[in-house]
Design a protein around this motif. Structure first.
Motif, PDB file in Angstrom:
ATOM      1  N   GLY A  99       0.766  -1.238   0.000  1.00 50.11           N
ATOM      2  CA  GLY A  99       0.000   0.000   0.000  1.00 50.11           C
ATOM      3  C   GLY A  99       0.795   1.284   0.000  1.00 50.11           C
ATOM      4  N   VAL A 100       2.056   1.219  -0.424  1.00 49.72           N
ATOM      5  CA  VAL A 100       2.862   2.427  -0.625  1.00 49.72           C
ATOM      6  C   VAL A 100       3.536   2.293  -1.983  1.00 49.72           C
ATOM      7  N   SER A 101       4.184   3.348  -2.434  1.00 50.62           N
ATOM      8  CA  SER A 101       4.827   3.301  -3.742  1.00 50.62           C
ATOM      9  C   SER A 101       5.882   2.208  -3.785  1.00 50.62           C
ATOM     10  N   ASP A 113      -4.728   2.368   0.214  1.00 48.73           N
ATOM     11  CA  ASP A 113      -3.674   2.281   1.224  1.00 48.73           C
ATOM     12  C   ASP A 113      -3.189   0.848   1.442  1.00 48.73           C
ATOM     13  N   HIS A 114      -3.706  -0.072   0.629  1.00 47.44           N
ATOM     14  CA  HIS A 114      -3.260  -1.463   0.675  1.00 47.44           C
ATOM     15  C   HIS A 114      -2.738  -1.969  -0.669  1.00 47.44           C
ATOM     16  N   VAL A 115      -2.939  -1.193  -1.732  1.00 43.99           N
ATOM     17  CA  VAL A 115      -2.536  -1.697  -3.063  1.00 43.99           C
ATOM     18  C   VAL A 115      -1.840  -0.659  -3.939  1.00 43.99           C
ATOM     19  N   SER A 116      -1.548   0.530  -3.432  1.00 43.94           N
ATOM     20  CA  SER A 116      -1.084   1.601  -4.322  1.00 43.94           C
ATOM     21  C   SER A 116       0.231   1.283  -5.028  1.00 43.94           C
ATOM     22  N   GLY A 117       1.068   0.446  -4.435  1.00 42.02           N
ATOM     23  CA  GLY A 117       2.331   0.098  -5.090  1.00 42.02           C
ATOM     24  C   GLY A 117       2.324  -1.235  -5.796  1.00 42.02           C
ATOM     25  N   LEU A 118       1.156  -1.869  -5.857  1.00 47.51           N
ATOM     26  CA  LEU A 118       1.081  -3.245  -6.343  1.00 47.51           C
ATOM     27  C   LEU A 118       1.440  -3.370  -7.820  1.00 47.51           C
ATOM     28  N   LEU A 169      -9.139  -5.648  -8.812  1.00 51.79           N
ATOM     29  CA  LEU A 169      -7.780  -5.150  -9.059  1.00 51.79           C
ATOM     30  C   LEU A 169      -7.343  -5.406 -10.497  1.00 51.79           C
ATOM     31  N   ALA A 170      -7.691  -6.576 -11.014  1.00 47.62           N
ATOM     32  CA  ALA A 170      -7.335  -6.887 -12.396  1.00 47.62           C
ATOM     33  C   ALA A 170      -8.057  -5.956 -13.367  1.00 47.62           C
ATOM     34  N   ASP A 171      -9.323  -5.714 -13.118  1.00 43.93           N
ATOM     35  CA  ASP A 171     -10.105  -4.834 -13.990  1.00 43.93           C
ATOM     36  C   ASP A 171      -9.548  -3.408 -13.983  1.00 43.93           C
ATOM     37  N   ALA A 172      -8.972  -2.997 -12.860  1.00 45.34           N
ATOM     38  CA  ALA A 172      -8.415  -1.652 -12.731  1.00 45.34           C
ATOM     39  C   ALA A 172      -6.935  -1.602 -13.125  1.00 45.34           C
ATOM     40  N   ASP A 173      -6.422  -2.702 -13.660  1.00 49.35           N
ATOM     41  CA  ASP A 173      -5.027  -2.794 -14.087  1.00 49.35           C
ATOM     42  C   ASP A 173      -4.063  -2.488 -12.938  1.00 49.35           C
ATOM     43  N   LYS A 174      -4.364  -3.034 -11.769  1.00 51.20           N
ATOM     44  CA  LYS A 174      -3.528  -2.817 -10.592  1.00 51.20           C
ATOM     45  C   LYS A 174      -2.493  -3.929 -10.387  1.00 51.20           C
ATOM     46  N   ILE A 175      -2.545  -4.958 -11.243  1.00 54.19           N
ATOM     47  CA  ILE A 175      -1.595  -6.071 -11.135  1.00 54.19           C
ATOM     48  C   ILE A 175      -0.946  -6.272 -12.492  1.00 54.19           C
ATOM     49  N   SER A 176       0.361  -6.410 -12.523  1.00 52.96           N
ATOM     50  CA  SER A 176       1.067  -6.621 -13.781  1.00 52.96           C
ATOM     51  C   SER A 176       0.662  -7.944 -14.427  1.00 52.96           C
TER      52      SER A 176
END
Length: 261
Positions: free
Chosen positions: A30-32, A61-66, A87-94
């Motif tokens: 949750g950080v950069s 605050d739990h995924v911002s650097g993911l 998270l996948a739909d929001a492109d938060k995981i490579s």
């Protein structure tokens, strides 16, 4: 020997490493990525030592650097189905990282066994994690819950160490400058755990044999480390600190160091 490294813990960013310098897991990211990598390095943990990431829920605050961390490492990401889909739909995981739904099952990672349990929070899904370490000890990370449910209580029971949310002092929150809707959200059954409710749960867990406690996810606006600490200690007059139990507060950002349990 099992170790927990509370790297970041507050309403503005959360990430916890459990394991050793040779290998372990992250609970939340949750950080950069830059700050997370620096925190790991400060603790002499390489990015390659992170064998898996377990996500509690999708709040920033739990995924911002993911996204960037998984892009750099490609390590697998575990969590509950709806959280992972969001998270996948929001492109938060490579795309280089495997995404694994662990709802209802235990996962082996870095020599440990990990399972999730539901927590009541105002998100699509939310969970905590119970970890069985390679040296046969149990710990749990449990934040972002409005109240302690029977499922939460059961998951924490039997752990040697628990990192438990102690988010706010009720008087500070009620008299502070937050708008009413936000105060009501935090105070709700799907909000966050107060110092007093945290203290009550710590007392129940000590009765069942838990000895190590870390207070986490403190609000920087509605709490202070010394208030959370004293609230818990003062609720336990029948127990002697440092004899019957050990108590600490997770730092907003690590200065280095782990808790051995």
């Amino acid at each position: 020997m099992a170790r927990i490294y509370p790297l970041f813990s507050s309403s503005k960013g959360n990430s916890t490493f459990i394991g050793t310098e040779k290998g372990g897991i992250l609970i939340d990211c949750g950080v950069s990525c830059k700050r997370l990598m620096a925190a790991l390095e400060l603790n002499r943990i390489s990015a390659e030592a992170v064998k898996a990431i377990f996500i509690t829920h999708e709040h920033s605050d739990h995924v911002s650097g993911l996204r960037l961390f998984t892009n750099k490492t490609g390590c697998p990401v575990y969590g509950q189905k709806r959280t992972l889909q969001r998270l996948a739909d929001a492109d938060k995981i490579s795309s280089s990282s495997p995404i694994i739904d662990m709802t209802g099952i235990s996962i082996a990672a870095a020599g440990m066994e990990v399972r999730c349990f539901n927590t009541p929070h105002d998100t699509i899904q939310s969970c905590g994690y119970r970890i069985h370490t390679e040296d046969d000890k149990y710990c749990a990370v449990c934040t972002d819950l409005g109240h302690v449910t029977p499922e939460v209580d059961e998951a924490l029971t039997g752990c040697r160490l628990v990192l438990l949310e102690s988010n706010y002092d009720e008087n500070m929150l009620r008299t502070g400058g937050y708008p009413l809707y936000l105060k009501e959200r935090i105070l709700s059954k799907n909000g966050h755990l107060s110092n007093n409710d945290c203290a009550a749960q710590v007392g129940r867990l000590i009765e069942r044999g838990t000895t190590h406690f870390i207070l986490g996810h403190l609000s920087q606006d509605n709490n202070r480390p010394q208030i959370a600490d004293s609230t818990v200690q003062n609720s336990l007059p029948q127990y002697k600190r440092c004899k019957d139990y050990l108590l600490g507060v997770a730092p907003v950002e690590t200065a280095g160091g782990a808790v051995i349990f």
